[in-house]
Write a protein that holds these residues in place. Structure first.
Motif, PDB file in Angstrom:
ATOM      1  N   UNK B  32       0.835  -1.206   0.153  1.00 50.41           N
ATOM      2  CA  UNK B  32       0.184   0.132   0.180  1.00 50.41           C
ATOM      3  C   UNK B  32       0.825   1.235   0.038  1.00 50.41           C
ATOM      4  N   UNK B  33       2.037   0.946   0.912  1.00 47.64           N
ATOM      5  CA  UNK B  33       3.009   2.448   0.965  1.00 47.64           C
ATOM      6  C   UNK B  33       3.610   2.581  -0.603  1.00 47.64           C
ATOM      7  N   UNK B  34       4.021   1.704  -1.280  1.00 53.03           N
ATOM      8  CA  UNK B  34       4.644   1.810  -2.271  1.00 53.03           C
ATOM      9  C   UNK B  34       4.027   1.724  -3.863  1.00 53.03           C
ATOM     10  N   UNK B  35       2.790   1.127  -3.844  1.00 55.02           N
ATOM     11  CA  UNK B  35       2.183   1.060  -4.991  1.00 55.02           C
ATOM     12  C   UNK B  35       1.984   2.177  -5.860  1.00 55.02           C
ATOM     13  N   UNK B  36       1.577   3.304  -5.252  1.00 56.96           N
ATOM     14  CA  UNK B  36       1.365   4.339  -6.211  1.00 56.96           C
ATOM     15  C   UNK B  36       2.711   4.783  -6.941  1.00 56.96           C
ATOM     16  N   UNK B  37       3.735   5.002  -5.914  1.00 58.86           N
ATOM     17  CA  UNK B  37       5.167   5.454  -6.697  1.00 58.86           C
ATOM     18  C   UNK B  37       5.617   4.340  -7.627  1.00 58.86           C
ATOM     19  N   UNK B  38       5.409   3.041  -7.406  1.00 63.76           N
ATOM     20  CA  UNK B  38       5.789   2.164  -8.231  1.00 63.76           C
ATOM     21  C   UNK B  38       4.974   2.168  -9.470  1.00 63.76           C
ATOM     22  N   UNK B  39       3.768   2.353  -9.201  1.00 62.49           N
ATOM     23  CA  UNK B  39       2.956   2.270 -10.715  1.00 62.49           C
ATOM     24  C   UNK B  39       2.966   3.715 -11.532  1.00 62.49           C
ATOM     25  N   UNK B  40       3.250   4.797 -10.889  1.00 65.67           N
ATOM     26  CA  UNK B  40       3.648   5.913 -11.383  1.00 65.67           C
ATOM     27  C   UNK B  40       4.937   5.661 -12.272  1.00 65.67           C
ATOM     28  N   UNK B  41       5.884   5.101 -11.714  1.00 62.31           N
ATOM     29  CA  UNK B  41       7.134   4.822 -12.538  1.00 62.31           C
ATOM     30  C   UNK B  41       6.840   3.657 -13.590  1.00 62.31           C
ATOM     31  N   UNK B  42       6.564   2.336 -13.334  1.00 63.54           N
ATOM     32  CA  UNK B  42       6.362   1.398 -14.146  1.00 63.54           C
ATOM     33  C   UNK B  42       5.298   1.652 -15.155  1.00 63.54           C
ATOM     34  N   UNK B  47       3.924   1.694 -20.313  1.00 67.18           N
ATOM     35  CA  UNK B  47       2.829   2.539 -21.090  1.00 67.18           C
ATOM     36  C   UNK B  47       1.371   1.842 -21.349  1.00 67.18           C
ATOM     37  N   UNK B  48       1.099   0.384 -21.317  1.00 67.86           N
ATOM     38  CA  UNK B  48       0.147  -0.100 -21.500  1.00 67.86           C
ATOM     39  C   UNK B  48      -0.609  -0.489 -19.881  1.00 67.86           C
ATOM     40  N   UNK B  49      -1.616   0.083 -19.590  1.00 69.48           N
ATOM     41  CA  UNK B  49      -2.146   0.063 -18.391  1.00 69.48           C
ATOM     42  C   UNK B  49      -2.053  -1.451 -17.571  1.00 69.48           C
ATOM     43  N   UNK B  50      -2.723  -2.444 -18.624  1.00 67.88           N
ATOM     44  CA  UNK B  50      -2.600  -3.825 -17.766  1.00 67.88           C
ATOM     45  C   UNK B  50      -1.228  -4.419 -17.714  1.00 67.88           C
ATOM     46  N   UNK B  51      -0.408  -4.114 -18.837  1.00 66.40           N
ATOM     47  CA  UNK B  51       0.975  -4.383 -18.683  1.00 66.40           C
ATOM     48  C   UNK B  51       1.687  -3.885 -17.232  1.00 66.40           C
ATOM     49  N   UNK B  52       1.406  -2.462 -17.026  1.00 65.77           N
ATOM     50  CA  UNK B  52       1.744  -1.786 -15.940  1.00 65.77           C
ATOM     51  C   UNK B  52       1.523  -2.449 -14.586  1.00 65.77           C
ATOM     52  N   UNK B 141       7.687  11.906 -23.698  1.00 67.91           N
ATOM     53  CA  UNK B 141       8.321  10.934 -22.735  1.00 67.91           C
ATOM     54  C   UNK B 141       8.445   9.442 -23.485  1.00 67.91           C
ATOM     55  N   UNK B 142       7.354   9.031 -24.220  1.00 67.55           N
ATOM     56  CA  UNK B 142       7.591   7.792 -25.006  1.00 67.55           C
ATOM     57  C   UNK B 142       8.669   7.584 -25.983  1.00 67.55           C
ATOM     58  N   UNK B 143       8.967   8.843 -26.357  1.00 70.21           N
ATOM     59  CA  UNK B 143      10.124   8.999 -27.459  1.00 70.21           C
ATOM     60  C   UNK B 143      11.598   9.260 -26.750  1.00 70.21           C
ATOM     61  N   UNK B 149      14.480   8.135 -19.770  1.00 73.00           N
ATOM     62  CA  UNK B 149      13.042   8.206 -19.210  1.00 73.00           C
ATOM     63  C   UNK B 149      13.142   7.746 -17.945  1.00 73.00           C
ATOM     64  N   UNK B 150      13.777   6.650 -17.752  1.00 71.95           N
ATOM     65  CA  UNK B 150      13.770   6.092 -16.122  1.00 71.95           C
ATOM     66  C   UNK B 150      14.151   7.134 -15.364  1.00 71.95           C
ATOM     67  N   UNK B 151      15.172   7.838 -15.765  1.00 71.14           N
ATOM     68  CA  UNK B 151      15.620   8.830 -14.572  1.00 71.14           C
ATOM     69  C   UNK B 151      14.941  10.010 -14.393  1.00 71.14           C
ATOM     70  N   UNK B 152      14.211  10.344 -15.781  1.00 74.00           N
ATOM     71  CA  UNK B 152      13.654  11.547 -15.802  1.00 74.00           C
ATOM     72  C   UNK B 152      12.224  11.208 -15.111  1.00 74.00           C
ATOM     73  N   UNK B 153      11.631  10.147 -15.049  1.00 76.68           N
ATOM     74  CA  UNK B 153      10.358   9.765 -14.282  1.00 76.68           C
ATOM     75  C   UNK B 153      10.788   9.776 -12.793  1.00 76.68           C
ATOM     76  N   UNK B 154      11.978   9.143 -12.553  1.00 74.47           N
ATOM     77  CA  UNK B 154      12.457   9.246 -11.126  1.00 74.47           C
ATOM     78  C   UNK B 154      12.506  10.564 -10.415  1.00 74.47           C
ATOM     79  N   UNK B 155      13.231  11.129 -11.404  1.00 72.20           N
ATOM     80  CA  UNK B 155      13.618  12.542 -10.827  1.00 72.20           C
ATOM     81  C   UNK B 155      12.358  13.470 -10.688  1.00 72.20           C
ATOM     82  N   UNK B 156      11.352  13.543 -11.754  1.00 69.86           N
ATOM     83  CA  UNK B 156      10.484  14.703 -11.867  1.00 69.86           C
ATOM     84  C   UNK B 156       8.839  13.967 -11.120  1.00 69.86           C
ATOM     85  N   UNK B 157       8.700  12.648 -11.631  1.00 66.70           N
ATOM     86  CA  UNK B 157       7.488  12.031 -11.072  1.00 66.70           C
ATOM     87  C   UNK B 157       7.534  11.501  -9.638  1.00 66.70           C
TER      88      UNK B 157
END
Lengths: 196, 198
Positions: B32-42, B47-52, B141-143, B149-157
């Motif tokens: 519960x604590x980490x699901x949101x940050x993890x899902x934001x990153x993954x 990109x595909x919701x189900x895959x994430x 971001x997809x491009x 992208x990974x580092x951008x997401x970690x830093x800003x998201x």
């Protein structure tokens, strides 16, 4: 001062420039509209990224994961702390009970087994290094000591008679169970101390 | 803030100890604590919701399976995000997606970020409304190459520090910083290119 480099600009935005450099950059920004625009663009981009909408997690996400978590707990370390002492205690209790119930026969069986083990060890020692001789010696000592312990138990058993044997067997069982419970309690207390 | 992080770290270690003693509820608390940050990153990586959702679930299951190897002197968040990053690398390797590599060699970092700033023209970043800008940002971001992208997401998201990212990826802080700057510049250029010139 020349126009800002990209890394200087980002370090400025991160607040990572040394105070002296920051003053220089502030001064330059006051004079240079192009660098001000560059700063504004990057700042806006960072702000937009920081406020991106979060991924909408389903409410039952944690429950779904938990449904797939194996029922057995992660217990690797517990086997050594509880499993081994419990197993040793069970073996000792089992031997004690067997002795009390069958008397001499178990002693002779143990002695025969011990002798066979000793001779096997002696054969093996012919091919092994000096270090293994120590093992043989240790084995013999254990056999002698256990033989003596069993002899003593036998004389006690003869002294107390069949009723006494039953009482002793019950007593041994109680001791083993209490020991196991104490061990568990001790471990529980040590875990609680770790928590604090 | 630092004290909050320390308290959170202590709380994580406590939860891990409880899980190791067989308390399943404690692991649910971790999820519960980490699901949101993890899902934001993954979700930004696959990109595909189900895959994430599947990938994030698998990350938590892997974390559970190897929880006894977690060392409390390290931050739990760092540990679990490393599992996630490695999982994505494996996932893409298995799928043979060569173009998106998260384990880009360190020596590939060039001096692209040290170019002189030259923003004389009008910028779409300044002109777009916040929501439009965010939509363009997600598309841009997809491009981005996956390792940037990974580092951008970690830093800003996810709001991670450069030090945390360096620990997760096991690369020097300076390299992380360069890559983040590089990612941001690439994002800016992609945004400017993708929109109609003003």
């Amino acid at each position: 001062m020349p126009c800002l480099t990209v890394d200087r600009l980002y370090n400025y935005l991160d607040g990572a420039l040394p105070p002296k450099d920051k003053v220089e950059v502030d001064r330059h920004l006051a004079e240079c509209p192009a660098c001000r625009r560059a700063l504004e663009v990057r700042k806006r981009l960072a702000e937009a990224a920081e406020h991106l909408p979060p991924f909408a997690a389903p409410e039952n996400f944690a429950a779904c994961v938990m449904a797939k978590v194996p029922a057995a707990a992660v217990k690797k370390r517990r086997l050594w702390t509880i499993g081994l002492p419990a197993a040793a205690a069970t073996v000792v209790a089992g031997l004690g009970l067997a002795f009390l119930l069958w008397g001499q026969s178990i002693v002779s069986a143990l002695q025969k087994t011990g002798a066979a083990f000793g001779s096997y060890l002696q054969d093996a020692l012919n091919y092994a290094a000096k270090g293994l001789k120590l093992l043989s010696l240790a084995g013999k000592i254990i056999i002698t000591v256990s033989g003596r312990v069993l002899d003593t138990l036998q004389s006690v058993a003869e002294m107390v008679g069949p009723d006494g044997r039953a009482v002793l067997a019950g007593g041994a069982l109680v001791i083993v169970i209490t020991g196991g419970m104490l061990l568990r309690r001790r471990q529980f207390l040590s875990e609680r101390t770790h928590d604090k | 803030m630092v004290e909050d992080k320390k308290a959170s770290g202590l709380e994580d270690s406590k939860l891990v100890r409880k899980v190791l003693r067989g308390d399943r509820g404690a692991f649910e608390a971790i999820i519960r604590k980490y699901q949101q940050p993890m899902l934001n990153y993954v979700s930004r990586m696959v990109r595909e919701r189900e895959m994430a959702l599947d990938v994030s679930q698998e990350v938590f299951l892997r974390a559970y399976a190897s929880l006894s190897t977690y060392r409390p002197e390290y931050k739990f968040s760092t540990w679990i995000f490393r599992i996630a990053s490695n999982f994505l690398i494996d996932h893409w390797r298995k799928k043979k997606i060569v173009a998106v590599s998260l384990d880009q060699p360190v020596e590939n970092d060039g001096d692209e970020c040290f170019l002189q700033v030259a923003d004389e023209t009008a910028s779409v970043v300044r002109e777009l409304e916040l929501k439009e800008l965010q939509a363009s940002l997600e598309a841009a971001m997809d491009r981005l190459p996956a390792h940037l992208r990974e580092l951008f997401v970690w830093r800003h998201v996810n709001g991670m520090s450069y030090e945390e990212m360096a620990e997760i990826k096991n690369i020097p802080v300076g390299t992380v910083k360069n890559r983040v700057f590089q990612a941001k510049e690439m994002m800016r250029v992609l945004l400017e290119e993708s929109s109609c010139p003003v």
